[in-house]
Design an enzyme around this catalytic site. Structure first.
Site, mmCIF file in Angstrom:
data_model
loop_
_atom_site.group_PDB
_atom_site.id
_atom_site.type_symbol
_atom_site.label_atom_id
_atom_site.label_comp_id
_atom_site.label_asym_id
_atom_site.label_seq_id
_atom_site.Cartn_x
_atom_site.Cartn_y
_atom_site.Cartn_z
ATOM 1 N N HIS A 200 15.130 23.425 64.421
ATOM 2 C CA HIS A 200 14.938 22.274 64.965
ATOM 3 C C HIS A 200 15.183 21.748 66.465
ATOM 4 O O HIS A 200 15.682 22.942 67.140
ATOM 5 C CB HIS A 200 15.663 21.189 64.222
ATOM 6 C CG HIS A 200 17.026 21.316 64.137
ATOM 7 N ND1 HIS A 200 17.892 20.734 65.467
ATOM 8 C CD2 HIS A 200 18.066 21.752 63.502
ATOM 9 C CE1 HIS A 200 19.384 21.129 65.465
ATOM 10 N NE2 HIS A 200 19.103 21.617 64.101
ATOM 11 N N CYS A 218 22.545 25.781 61.753
ATOM 12 C CA CYS A 218 21.297 25.617 62.085
ATOM 13 C C CYS A 218 20.649 26.307 63.445
ATOM 14 O O CYS A 218 21.623 26.548 64.209
ATOM 15 C CB CYS A 218 20.283 24.338 62.055
ATOM 16 S SG CYS A 218 20.516 23.266 60.532
#
Length: 336
Positions: A200, A218
C-alpha cells in the site's frame, strides 16, 4: 576532501537529472545474466538544486532512506545544501526468483516488477523502494498473489494495533477514513496471505519511512510509486516475497556479488556471510568455486553497502564455427 567532493571532481560529467518515480531497466540481452544497470557511469551523481533533505533526493529517484544514507554516509540526511553532490544507486543484481509478476526482497527494501513483454520491445523490470515490517511485526515470506485492489481504502486497524497505540497514548478509531492521514495511502493491493497483509501507499506523515523497518508487516511504498504499480498489475499477479541479503550474478562474463546489512533483530557473522556467499557462488558457477581474490569478497561482506562488486571474470565463449569449417581446419572427429 569529502567523498562527495572527490566524486564530483573525478566524475563531474556523470551528474544526472532527476528521473522521478520508479526506475525502469532493460533486462540483460543474455537471458542468463542477472545484473541490471541504470546509468552508464559506475558512480552516478546528482547535483541538488536547492536546500533540502537527503530523503527528498531519495524520493525523486525511488530510493529508500536506508539505501541513500548508506550511499552517502558523510552527508547530513536532514540538511543537504544547494549544489551539493549526492551519490545514487546504479547496478543491481536481480533476486533469485522467477522473472514474473512481483518480487519483494525485504533484505534490500526493494520491489521488482516484471511487466508482460510487449511485441517487438525489450523485456524490462521496474524497481521501487518500499518499507517493511518491524522486528516484532515481520513481513511474511513465500509465494502469494494479488487478490484485490482498492483505491482510497479505509483502514480498519486490527485490535492488536489499536492496543499498541492506546498503550503509547495515541488511541486509534475503529475506522480511519480515506484521506491524507490514512496510513494505507490512496492505493492498496491485498495479498493472499493470512493476516491481511498488503502492499500500500503511505500517509503524508510517514513518507520518509520508505526503505526502513517501520510497518506492522505490510509493504509500504511512496504515493506515486504505489499509484503506478496499482495501475500496472492486475488481480492474480504472482508475488514472491524473499529475504536475500546476499545476491550474486553475471553480466557480460563478469561475476558480481551484492551484500546488504542484516535486518533489525538478526545478526550474522562475517564467517557466516562468507559461507553463504561461497554457496551462492558455487551454485551460479556450475557447482564449481572459481579462482578469485578472497579479500575482495570479504571486503564486500564487511561493507554491506548494497553495491554490486565485481569478483572475477571468465573467458567469453568461443564463437560457433559455420558448418564445414571444422573439417577445413582439421578438427574433424579423431583429429587434433
Amino acid at each position: 576532501m569529502k567523498l562527495s567532493e572527490a566524486l564530483a571532481v573525478s566524475v563531474l560529467l556523470s551528474v544526472v537529472a532527476s528521473n522521478a518515480h520508479a526506475t525502469t531497466y532493460n533486462l540483460p540481452e543474455n537471458g542468463h545474466d542477472n545484473v541490471i544497470t541504470q546509468f552508464q557511469d559506475d558512480v552516478p551523481l546528482t547535483r541538488v538544486e536547492q536546500n533540502e533533505t537527503l530523503l527528498d533526493v531519495a524520493r525523486r529517484f525511488s530510493l529508500g532512506q536506508t539505501e541513500i544514507v548508506r550511499l552517502n554516509p558523510e552527508l547530513d540526511r536532514w540538511h543537504i545544501k544547494k549544489n551539493e553532490i549526492v551519490r545514487l544507486a546504479n547496478k543491481r543484481i536481480l533476486p533469485d526468483t522467477p522473472r514474473e509478476g512481483i518480487t519483494l526482497n525485504i533484505a534490500e527494501y526493494r520491489l521488482y516488477y516484471y511487466p508482460p513483454v510487449q511485441a517487438g520491445a525489450a523485456p524490462q523490470v521496474i524497481s521501487y523502494a518500499h518499507g517493511i515490517g518491524r522486528q516484532d511485526w515481520k513481513t511474511p515470506l513465500g509465494k502469494t498473489h494479488i487478490v484485490r485492489k482498492v483505491k482510497d481504502p479505509a483502514w480498519h486497524p486490527p485490535e492488536s494495533i489499536r492496543r499498541e497505540h492506546a498503550a503509547n497514548g495515541d488511541p486509534l478509531p475503529a475506522i480511519v477514513a480515506p484521506g491524507p492521514h490514512n496510513p494505507l495511502g490512496a492505493y492498496m493491493l491485498h495479498l493472499a496471505v493470512p493476516g491481511g497483509y498488503l502492499i500500500h501507499g503511505t500517509d503524508i506523515d510517514k513518507i520518509y519511512g520508505i526503505g526502513m523497518q517501520i510497518t506492522h508487516g505490510c509493504v509500504r511504498m511512496y504515493p506515486e510509486d504505489i499509484e503506478e504499480l496499482y495501475r500496472s498489475v492486475p488481480v492474480g499477479t504472482p508475488v514472491h516475497i524473499v529475504k536475500q541479503p546476499i545476491k550474486v550474478g553475471w553480466l557480460d562474463n563478469v561475476f558480481y556479488i551484492e551484500a546488504h546489512p542484516d535486518l533489525e533483530g538478526e545478526e550474522t557473522t562475517l564467517e557466516q556471510r562468507v559461507a553463504m556467499a561461497l554457496g551462492l557462488i558455487q551454485k551460479a558457477n556450475n557447482q564449481a568455486v572459481p579462482e578469485f581474490d578472497p579479500e575482495v569478497l570479504r571486503r564486500a561482506l564487511k561493507a554491506l553497502d548494497g553495491n554490486p562488486v565485481a569478483l572475477f571474470e571468465r573467458a567469453p565463449p568461443l564463437p560457433e564455427l559455420p558448418k564445414g569449417a571444422a573439417r577445413k581446419i582439421g578438427l574433424t572427429e579423431g583429429e587434433g
